[in-house]
Design an enzyme around this catalytic site. Structure first.
Site, PDB file in Angstrom:
ATOM      1  N   GLN A   1     -10.642  -3.758  -3.170  1.00 56.56           N
ATOM      2  CA  GLN A   1     -10.852  -5.210  -3.095  1.00 56.56           C
ATOM      3  C   GLN A   1      -9.670  -5.944  -3.714  1.00 56.56           C
ATOM      4  OE1 GLN A   1     -13.971  -6.678  -5.686  1.00 56.56           O
ATOM      5  NE2 GLN A   1     -14.588  -8.210  -4.191  1.00 56.56           N
TER       6      GLN A   1
ATOM      7  N   SER B   1      -8.767 -10.576  -7.493  1.00 54.63           N
ATOM      8  CA  SER B   1      -8.204 -11.127  -8.730  1.00 54.63           C
ATOM      9  C   SER B   1      -6.678 -11.065  -8.737  1.00 54.63           C
ATOM     10  CB  SER B   1      -8.743 -10.367  -9.943  1.00 54.63           C
ATOM     11  OG  SER B   1     -10.132 -10.558 -10.084  1.00 54.63           O
TER      12      SER B   1
ATOM     13  N   SER C   1      -9.798  -1.980  -8.363  1.00 59.13           N
ATOM     14  CA  SER C   1     -10.439  -0.684  -8.607  1.00 59.13           C
ATOM     15  C   SER C   1     -10.155   0.288  -7.470  1.00 59.13           C
ATOM     16  CB  SER C   1     -11.952  -0.863  -8.759  1.00 59.13           C
ATOM     17  OG  SER C   1     -12.252  -1.729  -9.826  1.00 59.13           O
TER      18      SER C   1
ATOM     19  N   GLU D   1     -23.067  -8.197  -2.737  1.00 56.56           N
ATOM     20  CA  GLU D   1     -22.865  -7.255  -3.837  1.00 56.56           C
ATOM     21  C   GLU D   1     -23.891  -7.487  -4.945  1.00 56.56           C
ATOM     22  OE1 GLU D   1     -19.478  -6.079  -7.195  1.00 56.56           O
ATOM     23  OE2 GLU D   1     -19.228  -7.858  -5.935  1.00 56.56           O
TER      24      GLU D   1
END
Length: 405
Positions: free
Chosen positions: A129, A132, A164, A247
């Site tokens: 993903q 950020s 991650s 999520e």
């Protein structure tokens, strides 16, 4: 109020139990009883079995390789897997199976679904993903990564951080600004970008637990096809919020199952260290048990909305705030139970990810110590606790927006 499961859910439970009885060894004690390498070998084979049986894609429509069942069936599956001490897929399936697949089902084109969903399900493509940034973590709308259309491609420049699993991934779904003149929440697009190409550099971070999990991703002229925008161009903020709602909503319904299994391991840990008769420890364990029960009923509320066709909204932030703050307390208790034994060097325990995703983890000091260190990050990733409180205050309670400096 009747919270018993309907007959079709209990029939599915019987199916899952029969599957587990057929496939697990007679002496099975949970994946946490295995050493690290055998555990990972088992998990890879186990993921394949789950995919073949349709359990990884349980709620997907049948035309995309799913079984078309409900979220309630998903909860039943998680309950039985936790009870048997087996994982639901591999850690990277969080981003592919849970996040991106559900987003494609909601927003993707038929071509995107037909190409990516089978590859996600088979594990051929693994995902991470790209949200950020160094100056746009909690305040995601201030992101500066940009994508410029050049012919049949997007050219992307920027930096993502806390990504991650990027060092083990094939693709990344990226939020990038495609209209620099638009307002903060507009002019952002949701792009699917291959990682194995010139212009992409992935730099892992070593965490205090000793693990390599987070990464920086540098995009310097990275390219992706023009048709790999999910949703419409400049509408990425809406798509991103939909992904976060899925999520948090799914976690609200299934996490209590995993946290309940973790509390049971905590009770065994107290017995192992002779602390199960300590009145203070017993009181703290009871507190943990009560919090998991509260999470379970919060999950039922969200699940009820899902079964009625409602998508998770800002209320799902309640569950995220609750479980992440709770998990710091339960791991504090585990460390207090172990005392100095908890201060041993830690390594990667079998299949330990960021919450209670390893229902069979052994009651070893290394396992609990690693979980203790990682639990702190739960109050930061997927939206910090402060951000969750602001969302609830403004969008659920209707309080005035906090003034910006």
């Amino acid at each position: 109020m009747d919270i018993s499961y309907p007959p079709e859910a209990e029939a599915f439970r019987t199916e899952v139990r029969e599957f587990l009885a057929e496939t697990l060894p007679p002496d099975w004690q949970g994946i946490g009883a295995l050493a690290e390498e055998p555990a990972w070998a088992f998990a890879r084979d186990w993921r394949r079995l789950l995919a073949e049986r349709g359990y990884l894609s349980l709620t997907w429509p049948e035309q995309y390789g799913g079984r078309g069942l409900s979220k309630l069936h998903q909860v039943v599956l998680m309950e039985e897997l936790a009870l048997a001490g087996v994982p639901f897929g591999l850690p990277q399936d969080t981003f592919g199976v849970k996040m991106l697949a559900n987003t494609l089902l909601r927003w993707g084109t038929e071509e995107q679904k037909a190409h990516f969903l089978p590859r996600i399900l088979s594990g051929e493509d693994t995902w991470c993903q790209g949200y950020s940034e160094p100056d746009a973590g909690s305040d995601l709308a201030s992101l500066t990564t940009r994508a410029v259309r050049e012919g049949d491609e997007w050219v992307i420049d920027g930096q993502k951080v806390w990504t991650s699993g990027a060092h083990h991934s094939d693709w990344i779904f990226v939020l990038a600004r495609t209209d620099r003149d638009a307002s903060r929440h507009r002019g952002i697009s949701f792009l699917l970008v291959p990682l194995d190409q010139p212009g992409v550099e992935v730099r892992p971070f070593r965490m205090m637990s000793g693990q390599l999990h987070f990464n920086e991703v540098f995009l310097s002229g990275a390219r992706t096809r023009a048709d790999l925008v999910v949703g419409s161009v400049d509408n990425g903020w809406t798509v991103a919020q939909s992904l976060l709602g899925v999520e948090r909503g799914e976690e609200a319904a299934t996490n209590p199952v995993l946290f309940k299994a973790e509390v049971e391991r905590l009770v065994e840990l107290a017995r192992l260290y002779g602390k199960d008769t300590d009145p203070v420890i017993r009181q703290r364990i009871a507190w943990c048990w009560s919090k998991v029960e509260i999470m379970r009923y919060l999950g039922y509320r969200i699940l009820t909305g899902w079964l009625k066709g409602a998508e998770p909204g800002p209320e799902s932030s309640i569950a995220k705030l609750y479980w992440s703050e709770y998990h710091t307390k339960v791991t504090d208790l585990a460390m207090d139970i172990m005392g100095l034994h908890g201060q041993v060097p830690v390594g990667r325990p079998p299949l330990r990810t960021y919450r209670a995703d390893d229902p069979g983890a052994a009651n070893s000091s290394a396992s609990w110590s690693t979980t203790y260190l990682i639990a702190r990050s739960g109050t930061i990733y997927a939206g910090t606790s402060q951000v969750q409180r602001n969302i609830l205050a403004e969008k659920v309670l209707g309080l005035p927006r906090e003034p910006r400096p």
